[in-house]
Design a protein around this motif. Structure first.
Motif, PDB file in Angstrom:
ATOM      1  N   SER A 174      12.842   3.004  -7.575  1.00 35.76           N
ATOM      2  CA  SER A 174      11.829   3.308  -6.458  1.00 35.76           C
ATOM      3  C   SER A 174      10.381   3.535  -7.059  1.00 35.76           C
ATOM      4  CB  SER A 174      12.099   4.421  -5.741  1.00 35.76           C
ATOM      5  OG  SER A 174      12.137   5.849  -6.568  1.00 35.76           O
ATOM      6  N   GLU A 175       9.346   2.925  -6.555  1.00 37.10           N
ATOM      7  CA  GLU A 175       8.138   3.217  -6.944  1.00 37.10           C
ATOM      8  C   GLU A 175       7.576   3.933  -5.736  1.00 37.10           C
ATOM      9  OE1 GLU A 175       6.034   2.540  -9.438  1.00 37.10           O
ATOM     10  OE2 GLU A 175       7.540   1.772 -10.743  1.00 37.10           O
ATOM     11  N   THR A 176       6.303   4.756  -6.055  1.00 38.62           N
ATOM     12  CA  THR A 176       5.815   5.766  -4.922  1.00 38.62           C
ATOM     13  C   THR A 176       4.351   5.455  -5.033  1.00 38.62           C
ATOM     14  OG1 THR A 176       7.659   7.515  -4.916  1.00 38.62           O
ATOM     15  CG2 THR A 176       5.453   8.027  -3.899  1.00 38.62           C
ATOM     16  N   LEU A 177       3.732   5.153  -3.645  1.00 39.51           N
ATOM     17  CA  LEU A 177       2.198   4.989  -3.819  1.00 39.51           C
ATOM     18  C   LEU A 177       1.651   6.148  -2.947  1.00 39.51           C
ATOM     19  CD1 LEU A 177      -0.545   3.445  -4.408  1.00 39.51           C
ATOM     20  CD2 LEU A 177       0.090   2.105  -2.194  1.00 39.51           C
ATOM     21  N   ARG A 178       0.978   7.001  -3.518  1.00 45.81           N
ATOM     22  CA  ARG A 178       0.359   8.040  -2.918  1.00 45.81           C
ATOM     23  C   ARG A 178      -0.650   7.861  -2.386  1.00 45.81           C
ATOM     24  NH1 ARG A 178       1.262  14.020  -3.430  1.00 45.81           N
ATOM     25  NH2 ARG A 178      -0.666  15.121  -3.055  1.00 45.81           N
ATOM     26  N   VAL A 179      -1.120   8.044  -1.003  1.00 46.31           N
ATOM     27  CA  VAL A 179      -2.512   7.582  -0.463  1.00 46.31           C
ATOM     28  C   VAL A 179      -2.991   8.971   0.516  1.00 46.31           C
ATOM     29  CG1 VAL A 179      -2.169   5.255  -0.465  1.00 46.31           C
ATOM     30  CG2 VAL A 179      -1.481   6.420   1.462  1.00 46.31           C
ATOM     31  N   ASN A 180      -4.240   9.057   0.339  1.00 47.68           N
ATOM     32  CA  ASN A 180      -4.964   9.811   1.292  1.00 47.68           C
ATOM     33  C   ASN A 180      -5.111   9.369   2.843  1.00 47.68           C
ATOM     34  OD1 ASN A 180      -4.570  12.185  -0.424  1.00 47.68           O
ATOM     35  ND2 ASN A 180      -6.459  11.897  -1.565  1.00 47.68           N
ATOM     36  N   VAL A 228       6.731  -2.694  -9.088  1.00 49.63           N
ATOM     37  CA  VAL A 228       5.472  -2.548  -9.373  1.00 49.63           C
ATOM     38  C   VAL A 228       4.348  -3.451  -8.942  1.00 49.63           C
ATOM     39  CG1 VAL A 228       4.002  -2.422 -11.473  1.00 49.63           C
ATOM     40  CG2 VAL A 228       6.149  -1.419 -11.544  1.00 49.63           C
ATOM     41  N   ALA A 229       4.723  -4.808  -8.735  1.00 44.91           N
ATOM     42  CA  ALA A 229       3.853  -5.804  -8.387  1.00 44.91           C
ATOM     43  C   ALA A 229       3.619  -5.724  -6.780  1.00 44.91           C
ATOM     44  CB  ALA A 229       4.533  -7.227  -8.228  1.00 44.91           C
ATOM     45  N   VAL A 230       4.566  -5.183  -6.031  1.00 47.03           N
ATOM     46  CA  VAL A 230       4.569  -4.858  -4.612  1.00 47.03           C
ATOM     47  C   VAL A 230       3.664  -3.668  -4.290  1.00 47.03           C
ATOM     48  CG1 VAL A 230       6.009  -4.250  -2.186  1.00 47.03           C
ATOM     49  CG2 VAL A 230       6.525  -6.014  -3.835  1.00 47.03           C
ATOM     50  N   LYS A 231       3.887  -2.767  -5.183  1.00 44.91           N
ATOM     51  CA  LYS A 231       3.010  -1.361  -5.051  1.00 44.91           C
ATOM     52  C   LYS A 231       1.541  -1.687  -5.291  1.00 44.91           C
ATOM     53  CE  LYS A 231       2.722   2.787  -7.554  1.00 44.91           C
ATOM     54  NZ  LYS A 231       3.170   3.977  -8.675  1.00 44.91           N
ATOM     55  N   THR A 232       1.355  -2.659  -6.315  1.00 46.35           N
ATOM     56  CA  THR A 232       0.016  -3.070  -6.552  1.00 46.35           C
ATOM     57  C   THR A 232      -0.751  -3.917  -5.448  1.00 46.35           C
ATOM     58  OG1 THR A 232       0.712  -3.228  -8.963  1.00 46.35           O
ATOM     59  CG2 THR A 232      -1.551  -4.097  -8.376  1.00 46.35           C
ATOM     60  N   GLU A 233       0.115  -4.461  -4.694  1.00 48.57           N
ATOM     61  CA  GLU A 233      -0.228  -5.642  -3.615  1.00 48.57           C
ATOM     62  C   GLU A 233      -0.736  -4.643  -2.782  1.00 48.57           C
ATOM     63  OE1 GLU A 233       2.656  -8.372  -2.521  1.00 48.57           O
ATOM     64  OE2 GLU A 233       1.689  -8.753  -0.312  1.00 48.57           O
ATOM     65  N   LEU A 234       0.093  -3.543  -2.187  1.00 52.06           N
ATOM     66  CA  LEU A 234      -0.080  -2.538  -1.124  1.00 52.06           C
ATOM     67  C   LEU A 234      -1.368  -1.764  -1.306  1.00 52.06           C
ATOM     68  CD1 LEU A 234       0.662  -1.368   1.462  1.00 52.06           C
ATOM     69  CD2 LEU A 234       1.843   0.249   0.352  1.00 52.06           C
ATOM     70  N   ALA A 235      -1.439  -1.377  -2.585  1.00 54.36           N
ATOM     71  CA  ALA A 235      -2.577  -0.529  -2.859  1.00 54.36           C
ATOM     72  C   ALA A 235      -3.888  -1.423  -2.851  1.00 54.36           C
ATOM     73  CB  ALA A 235      -2.449  -0.049  -4.440  1.00 54.36           C
ATOM     74  N   LEU A 238      -4.874  -1.799   0.848  1.00 58.06           N
ATOM     75  CA  LEU A 238      -5.180  -0.305   1.372  1.00 58.06           C
ATOM     76  C   LEU A 238      -6.564  -0.038   1.062  1.00 58.06           C
ATOM     77  CD1 LEU A 238      -1.958   1.465   1.763  1.00 58.06           C
ATOM     78  CD2 LEU A 238      -3.037   0.361   3.469  1.00 58.06           C
ATOM     79  N   GLY A 239      -7.086  -0.666  -0.167  1.00 59.31           N
ATOM     80  CA  GLY A 239      -8.225  -0.341  -0.779  1.00 59.31           C
ATOM     81  C   GLY A 239      -8.153   1.013  -1.778  1.00 59.31           C
ATOM     82  N   VAL A 240      -7.106   1.178  -2.224  1.00 54.85           N
ATOM     83  CA  VAL A 240      -6.876   2.505  -3.056  1.00 54.85           C
ATOM     84  C   VAL A 240      -6.457   2.465  -4.392  1.00 54.85           C
ATOM     85  CG1 VAL A 240      -6.281   3.891  -0.827  1.00 54.85           C
ATOM     86  CG2 VAL A 240      -4.523   2.843  -2.186  1.00 54.85           C
ATOM     87  N   PRO A 241      -6.440   3.282  -5.270  1.00 57.67           N
ATOM     88  CA  PRO A 241      -6.072   2.875  -6.706  1.00 57.67           C
ATOM     89  C   PRO A 241      -4.678   3.107  -6.635  1.00 57.67           C
ATOM     90  CG  PRO A 241      -7.019   5.238  -6.479  1.00 57.67           C
ATOM     91  CD  PRO A 241      -7.116   4.531  -4.991  1.00 57.67           C
ATOM     92  N   VAL A 242      -3.873   2.395  -7.823  1.00 55.33           N
ATOM     93  CA  VAL A 242      -2.381   2.563  -7.936  1.00 55.33           C
ATOM     94  C   VAL A 242      -1.944   3.861  -8.363  1.00 55.33           C
ATOM     95  CG1 VAL A 242      -0.476   1.629  -9.218  1.00 55.33           C
ATOM     96  CG2 VAL A 242      -2.050   0.237  -8.272  1.00 55.33           C
ATOM     97  N   GLU A 243      -2.754   4.351  -9.077  1.00 57.61           N
ATOM     98  CA  GLU A 243      -2.364   5.924  -9.534  1.00 57.61           C
ATOM     99  C   GLU A 243      -3.252   6.814  -9.013  1.00 57.61           C
ATOM    100  OE1 GLU A 243       1.497   5.266 -11.111  1.00 57.61           O
ATOM    101  OE2 GLU A 243       0.380   7.055 -10.266  1.00 57.61           O
TER     102      GLU A 243
END
Lengths: 243, 243
Positions: A174-180, A228-235, A238-243
């Motif tokens: 799993s990869e997690t993208l945390r967004v505010n 990782v590629a999909v996480k980067t695409e979503l970030a 959404l216009g947010v940083p990956v980390e």
């Protein structure tokens, strides 16, 4: 090839009354995810023979493996071995291999090997014993059902014993993208991404910290680079940083 | 009259993957025990329409009440409302009462009331809304099924809202006798006591502290004086102090 499937069956009035919190399901879930076995369902039932029989039959028919927890001790409410035997039409009695293990254990520990403790040697005919390095009294595997103790330390040890004998698929990563951002603000792009990648599973879990709504978006699959590629695409969407 | 019966249905991939620990079942179990409603079974299923439909139908047929947790948010994996509607053949669409609640909430909070958030106003026809004082988006009751959020703080608030409307039986009380004896040493007297008092439920839960084997014996019933009497009787039989 798809991963093997599994279900968990927790047996115990003490969970249903709220007295005890079940932690075994979460432990098993984490171990199976690592092993590439998909936990698809979990159930908690009371210490009642008919309920145990009905559940174990239903789950055993539907999934590749069933793991049970609870009800194999020495007291009158420990009816799991007999119920599982009945579910498979297997005769249940004190078995010599289990009796010998327990006799040696009580000999070493100086405790009396009485009639109640002898109950823990009741094993269905044809079952394989599951090693219990913590407190000796064994679990057992019959058909595709792995019958284990409820005490977490013992359950954990028995899960190790069983998993060593099973063949899993690819571990689920799993990869997690945390967004505010609140779930409502990411739902659109997330839904589109989920549709574009049916081979992955996407979940979103809201949280609130310091008055800010946020979401953890979790992507699961078996290909680390793709995640990782999909996480980067979503970030990026959404216009947010990956980390 | 026997107490009403209940089941819990937790909906969510994140529980089955091990990522999230379910705490809602234990919370509900404690609240139902206080309210005199017997929790008889709990299940966890994945975010899959067919699994939700099959489980909710089976549990709704078998028990007086079903409580569900999870899958009523704004994202693509929030499919509980539609699945529950399908289980009962009820049409599901944005409902004006729920929409108005959410519109006022987002007006107040300054967040956009977009299409994703509008999904949270999808309520099966004929269902009663469950008040959500924490974050507004309502749960709902259809037939004997109470559909609530997965986020623990919201779930807790919804449980309060629902329980205020239900009639329970006598609260289930318990007494615990803690003894520094292994389960195997108390199983005989405990079994005899359980046989003599079929109206009570007896459980024994082993522990180990400072190298000593001990057991908590829990007696459950609805008559406080009887529970104390039975506890005193067991303590006397085992030759241990009551406290």
């Amino acid at each position: 090839m798809p991963n093997p499937t599994a279900a968990m069956l927790v047996i115990g009035d003490e969970i249903l009354s709220g007295r005890t919190k079940d932690s075994n399901t979460n432990h098993l879930a984490c171990k199976l995810t690592e092993a590439g076995i998909d936990l698809r369902e979990a159930r908690v039932v009371a210490d009642e023979t008919d309920e145990i029989i009905a559940s174990v039959r239903a789950l055993s028919d539907k999934y590749d493996h069933v793991f049970t927890s609870g009800g194999i001790g020495p007291t009158h409410d420990d009816i799991t071995a007999d119920a599982i035997g009945a579910a498979f039409g297997a005769h249940v009695d004190v078995r010599e291999d289990a009796r010998a293990l327990l006799a040696a254990h009580y000999e070493r520990s100086g405790l009396e090997f009485n009639a109640a403790r002898m109950r823990m040697a009741r094993i269905p005919e044809g079952a394989r014993l599951i090693d219990n390095p913590v407190s000796t009294a064994p679990g057992f595997t019959i058909e595709n059902v792995h019958v284990m103790a409820g005490v977490p330390k013992v359950f954990h040890a028995m899960v190790e014993s069983v998993l060593a004998t099973l063949t899993g698929g690819d571990p689920l990563l799993s990869e997690t993208l945390r967004v505010n951002m609140g779930e409502g603000d990411i739902a659109g792009p997330l839904g589109a991404l989920a549709e574009a990648h049916p081979e992955l599973s996407f979940g979103s879990y809201p949280f609130m910290r310091d008055g800010v709504h946020g979401s953890n978006v979790v992507m699961r699959g078996t290909d680390a680079a793709q995640l990782v590629a999909v996480k980067t695409e979503l970030a990026s969407t959404l216009g947010v940083p990956v980390e």
